[in-house]
Design an enzyme around this catalytic site. Structure first.
Site, PDB file in Angstrom:
ATOM      1  N   CYS A 123       4.911 -20.244  -3.852  1.00  0.00           N
ATOM      2  CA  CYS A 123       5.739 -20.171  -2.737  1.00  0.00           C
ATOM      3  C   CYS A 123       6.439 -21.210  -2.598  1.00  0.00           C
ATOM      4  O   CYS A 123       6.587 -22.423  -2.614  1.00  0.00           O
ATOM      5  CB  CYS A 123       5.436 -19.659  -2.126  1.00  0.00           C
ATOM      6  SG  CYS A 123       4.543 -17.710  -2.188  1.00  0.00           S
ATOM      7  N   CYS A 169      -0.317 -21.553   1.666  1.00  0.00           N
ATOM      8  CA  CYS A 169      -1.048 -20.841   0.677  1.00  0.00           C
ATOM      9  C   CYS A 169      -1.032 -22.402  -0.571  1.00  0.00           C
ATOM     10  O   CYS A 169      -0.274 -22.504  -0.035  1.00  0.00           O
ATOM     11  CB  CYS A 169      -0.620 -20.015   0.135  1.00  0.00           C
ATOM     12  SG  CYS A 169      -0.882 -19.485  -1.389  1.00  0.00           S
ATOM     13  N   CYS A 194      -1.729 -22.330  -3.731  1.00  0.00           N
ATOM     14  CA  CYS A 194      -0.604 -22.373  -4.949  1.00  0.00           C
ATOM     15  C   CYS A 194       0.699 -22.656  -5.124  1.00  0.00           C
ATOM     16  O   CYS A 194       0.927 -23.575  -4.255  1.00  0.00           O
ATOM     17  CB  CYS A 194      -0.479 -20.463  -4.868  1.00  0.00           C
ATOM     18  SG  CYS A 194       0.963 -19.862  -4.871  1.00  0.00           S
TER      19      CYS A 194
END
Lengths: 191, 191
Positions: free
Chosen positions: A53, A48, A50
């Site tokens: 995290c 991921c 983004c």
């Protein structure tokens, strides 16, 4: 040297084992590690892009997967956990000392409520489900990655067999859209 | 009978003509049609599953493209236009009588500011750029389309040569992410 996409990708993907029984995750502290035990394998593992995290130092992507929350137990040093942002859809429970995210839990109504988000690379066990796709790829630009490198990034991901998406995978996007339609009364609550 | 995805797809894609010079768009009124003249071909033409744009009756997708706003002129019956939602990022200028959207304009800071959104099927001319991809595909579920039909929908789109995305295409998503990074100071304003 090219930046690391993620250790899982940089060295080529290793497939998980069928019927893998799960294992323990540990934070990065040298002592009194937070330990979280997962009673089973994960689902929907993916890279991921983004920025929210946890990821290994120097990686452009995080690796994250879900698991039913009843299969997640804090088994040591839970007193070191804190929720990073109580108002976020996913409440990331991180170690106060080393900063590693041990699990993310959804407490408000959400299509993925009941599933916790975990990083299986925090385990010493081998056999966890390997990433199935790469999500939110364009988002690495938002963190400052050079837009001119994106063809290269997407090619590398595809080379190891990961389809790339700028949101989640179609299956997950369809699930979210179905939930939204049901909430809005556009689809029946039982399908 | 299967629902129409969009007339452009249902009958197979017809390629646009190179150096196409543009033409006029007309609303659907029988008299005093609103006429908008486009001085050139469009860019980034695509099918879109989001529910905001005008589409032909019965179509699951709209077809939308962009064109520099200086190439867009209202050339007849502009008094019939109204902006559907002044607060939307794209101000959709629609005919008050027949409801057809003639052009969408961005007035606030936005990565696509300077480009108008238009529906070239409102033109009698042939030769406009054909759709290049299908965007926001999962969003048709939000409007009530059966989630079980999505494999079928994506297959049909791919069969006519349209890659499917649940947001915009990677090139456009990278543009948006670059703009966001520049606004946030994560990337220099000149790249």
């Amino acid at each position: 040297m090219a930046p690391s996409l993620h250790p899982t990708v940089d060295n080529g993907l290793t497939k998980g084992r069928e019927n893998f029984a799960g294992g323990k995750l540990y934070c990065h502290c040298s002592n009194d590690k937070v330990e979280v035990t997962l009673a089973g394998d994960t689902l929907h593992s993916h890279l991921c892009g983004c920025s929210k995290c946890w990821r290994p130092e120097g990686s452009l992507f995080s690796m994250v997967a879900v698991i039913p929350k009843d299969n997640v137990k804090i088994t040591a040093n839970g007193q070191k956990l804190k929720i990073i942002d109580e108002s976020a859809a996913i409440q990331r429970n991180a170690c106060k000392e080393c900063g590693v995210h041990m699990f993310g839990r959804i407490v408000n109504p959400h299509p993925f409520k009941g599933l916790d988000f975990v990083h299986t690379e925090l385990s010493d066990e081998k056999g966890w489900q390997e990433p199935q796709f790469a999500a939110f790829v364009s988002s690495i630009i938002e963190a400052g990655h050079d837009p001119k490198d994106m063809d290269n990034v997407r090619s590398k991901l595809k080379d190891v067999g990961l389809e790339t998406y700028d949101v989640l995978s179609p299956a997950l996007m369809d699930l979210i859209a179905t939930y939204t339609a049901q909430q809005a009364g556009k689809l029946p609550s039982k399908l």
